[in-house]
Design a protein around this motif. Sequence first.
Motif, PDB file in Angstrom:
ATOM      1  N   LEU A 156       4.104 -32.200  17.557  1.00 19.45           N
ATOM      2  CA  LEU A 156       4.654 -31.054  16.828  1.00 19.45           C
ATOM      3  C   LEU A 156       6.174 -31.084  16.776  1.00 19.45           C
ATOM      4  O   LEU A 156       6.774 -30.889  15.715  1.00 19.45           O
ATOM      5  N   GLY A 157       6.823 -31.320  17.919  1.00 16.44           N
ATOM      6  CA  GLY A 157       8.283 -31.329  17.950  1.00 16.44           C
ATOM      7  C   GLY A 157       8.871 -32.405  17.044  1.00 16.44           C
ATOM      8  O   GLY A 157       9.861 -32.161  16.335  1.00 16.44           O
ATOM      9  N   GLU A 206      14.179 -23.250  16.413  1.00 16.91           N
ATOM     10  CA  GLU A 206      12.974 -23.117  15.596  1.00 16.91           C
ATOM     11  C   GLU A 206      11.805 -23.867  16.231  1.00 16.91           C
ATOM     12  O   GLU A 206      10.663 -23.389  16.219  1.00 16.91           O
ATOM     13  N   ILE A 207      12.096 -25.049  16.787  1.00 16.66           N
ATOM     14  CA  ILE A 207      11.040 -25.811  17.461  1.00 16.66           C
ATOM     15  C   ILE A 207      10.499 -25.027  18.652  1.00 16.66           C
ATOM     16  O   ILE A 207       9.284 -24.978  18.884  1.00 16.66           O
ATOM     17  N   MET A 244       4.658 -39.082   6.973  1.00 15.57           N
ATOM     18  CA  MET A 244       3.227 -39.247   7.210  1.00 15.57           C
ATOM     19  C   MET A 244       2.718 -38.452   8.412  1.00 15.57           C
ATOM     20  O   MET A 244       1.517 -38.244   8.552  1.00 15.57           O
ATOM     21  N   LEU A 245       3.638 -38.032   9.287  1.00 20.65           N
ATOM     22  CA  LEU A 245       3.205 -37.340  10.499  1.00 20.65           C
ATOM     23  C   LEU A 245       2.498 -36.016  10.179  1.00 20.65           C
ATOM     24  O   LEU A 245       1.719 -35.513  10.998  1.00 20.65           O
ATOM     25  N   LYS A 246       2.741 -35.479   9.004  1.00 21.61           N
ATOM     26  CA  LYS A 246       2.070 -34.229   8.650  1.00 21.61           C
ATOM     27  C   LYS A 246       0.560 -34.412   8.488  1.00 21.61           C
ATOM     28  O   LYS A 246      -0.199 -33.440   8.500  1.00 21.61           O
ATOM     29  N   ASN A 247       0.117 -35.669   8.362  1.00 22.64           N
ATOM     30  CA  ASN A 247      -1.320 -35.932   8.228  1.00 22.64           C
ATOM     31  C   ASN A 247      -2.104 -35.560   9.485  1.00 22.64           C
ATOM     32  O   ASN A 247      -3.332 -35.428   9.436  1.00 22.64           O
ATOM     33  N   THR A 248      -1.392 -35.393  10.614  1.00 22.50           N
ATOM     34  CA  THR A 248      -2.083 -34.962  11.829  1.00 22.50           C
ATOM     35  C   THR A 248      -2.751 -33.608  11.610  1.00 22.50           C
ATOM     36  O   THR A 248      -3.840 -33.355  12.127  1.00 22.50           O
ATOM     37  N   ALA A 286       9.184 -34.284  24.902  1.00 24.18           N
ATOM     38  CA  ALA A 286       8.836 -35.657  25.274  1.00 24.18           C
ATOM     39  C   ALA A 286       8.579 -36.542  24.062  1.00 24.18           C
ATOM     40  O   ALA A 286       9.109 -37.652  23.970  1.00 24.18           O
ATOM     41  N   ASN A 287       7.750 -36.087  23.126  1.00 27.98           N
ATOM     42  CA  ASN A 287       7.439 -36.916  21.965  1.00 27.98           C
ATOM     43  C   ASN A 287       8.652 -37.137  21.066  1.00 27.98           C
ATOM     44  O   ASN A 287       8.912 -38.287  20.657  1.00 27.98           O
ATOM     45  N   PRO A 288       9.441 -36.091  20.732  1.00 20.54           N
ATOM     46  CA  PRO A 288      10.666 -36.341  19.954  1.00 20.54           C
ATOM     47  C   PRO A 288      11.630 -37.289  20.661  1.00 20.54           C
ATOM     48  O   PRO A 288      12.275 -38.119  20.014  1.00 20.54           O
ATOM     49  N   PHE A 289      11.716 -37.177  21.985  1.00 16.47           N
ATOM     50  CA  PHE A 289      12.593 -38.062  22.775  1.00 16.47           C
ATOM     51  C   PHE A 289      12.170 -39.515  22.643  1.00 16.47           C
ATOM     52  O   PHE A 289      12.982 -40.397  22.320  1.00 16.47           O
ATOM     53  N   LEU A 290      10.889 -39.788  22.866  1.00 13.02           N
ATOM     54  CA  LEU A 290      10.390 -41.157  22.788  1.00 13.02           C
ATOM     55  C   LEU A 290      10.550 -41.728  21.383  1.00 13.02           C
ATOM     56  O   LEU A 290      10.917 -42.897  21.201  1.00 13.02           O
ATOM     57  N   ALA A 291      10.268 -40.897  20.374  1.00 12.27           N
ATOM     58  CA  ALA A 291      10.387 -41.350  18.991  1.00 12.27           C
ATOM     59  C   ALA A 291      11.845 -41.615  18.619  1.00 12.27           C
ATOM     60  O   ALA A 291      12.165 -42.616  17.969  1.00 12.27           O
ATOM     61  N   GLU A 292      12.744 -40.741  19.051  1.00 11.08           N
ATOM     62  CA  GLU A 292      14.151 -40.852  18.681  1.00 11.08           C
ATOM     63  C   GLU A 292      14.818 -42.082  19.276  1.00 11.08           C
ATOM     64  O   GLU A 292      15.648 -42.728  18.618  1.00 11.08           O
ATOM     65  N   ILE A 293      14.465 -42.438  20.519  1.00  7.14           N
ATOM     66  CA  ILE A 293      15.120 -43.587  21.160  1.00  7.14           C
ATOM     67  C   ILE A 293      14.449 -44.905  20.808  1.00  7.14           C
ATOM     68  O   ILE A 293      14.879 -45.966  21.265  1.00  7.14           O
TER      69      ILE A 293
END
Length: 409
Positions: free
Chosen positions: A27-28, A41-42, A164-168, A239-246
């Motif tokens: 979600l984040g 907002e998040i 594409m992440l909106k497909n979740t 956690a997920n935004p962090f992993l994706a961003e780096i």
Amino acid sequence: MKTAVKFQLSLMMFLEFFIWGGWFVTLGTFLGDNLKANGGEISMAFSTQSWGAIIAPFIIGLIADRYFNAERILAVLHLTGAVLMYQMYSAPDFAGFYPYVLGYMIIYMPTLALVNSISFNQMKDPAKEFSFVRVFGTVGWIVAGLLISYVFLWDSPEARGEGMLKNTFLLVAVASAFLGLFSFFLPKTPPKANREGKASISELLGLEALGLLKDRNFLIFFISSILICIPLAFYYQNANPFLAEIGVENPTGKMTIGQASEVLFMLLLPFFFKKFGFKKTIMAGMLAWTLRYALFAYGNAGDLAFMLILGIALHGICYDFFFVSGQIYTDSKAGPKYKSAAQGLITLATYGFGMLIGFWVAGKIYDMNLLSENMHDWNTIWTFPAIFALGVSIVFAIFFRNETIEYKA
């Protein structure tokens, strides 16, 4: 319990947590990438989980438990959830997204109690039978993460760039619709009020257990439980935004390591209780949060990626050793008369008010450490919850007096 019924309940649990894990983990990342949402907002979006936890007892206790079969209300809630998920999939911006996620979490959180109620109603010995059924929920959460990362590749940099992440949300909408229809065929679970009498508002919210706070040890544990939810919220939200961003590959799939470790450490919990006692076990859970966030603060997607994986794998200790241990401790302190009320009070305090505060703080820290449009100072972001969790553990260690807790696995 008949094999057919066991299969039905296991599939119900699988879908229930497949649905939650299929969108909440990412979600984040989705909000930041697709809807360009800021930290405030998040945090608002994640806080809907807390509002759902606060409102859930009213839906279950005042409606479902009094007037409807549990399996029917579960069906209606998930069918409604499928519609709201599709609206979230179609939302063009955060303003259009938020009302639907709020509505969804208000109707989803009650289903967590409903699936348990349906399961317990079919079991002669829940202490022995429930764990087999419940573990399929964890499997469902893991499968959702693996599908997103390794089958559909929706969390890859290229796919995220294409939105594409909106497909979740579409995936979860389909699963929710299926569970809604499937629920009509689950074993009948009549209203509890027909069998046990109507519960009062104070019973539903656990307020009858407030007397436990007169016990000094329980008060320290209660306050610590609320405070530790602040670092917990950082993990769920960032956690997920962090992993994706780096630049970590397949971040959602890798985060399922946390759920696998949850199962492992659940099995080890009786050993730790017997060997080290309640106070040391719950302190290990607190200190694991500090270690986890220190690993996140100094790890990277390159040669120190093992630190990130280790931080994710600590989820079993972080969650089981504190929250599951806390449920056992609460049960032992409450006594037969207030068992349900005490668990309700702890749930309201932690998942309700504690995490509500935590998500707000996590959003503020996230925004304060924005370096550029898509980059954050993650070292500082993770240092805050690491120090905070350490502070909570020190306070707990000083003021909580050791006591013996009986635990029968």
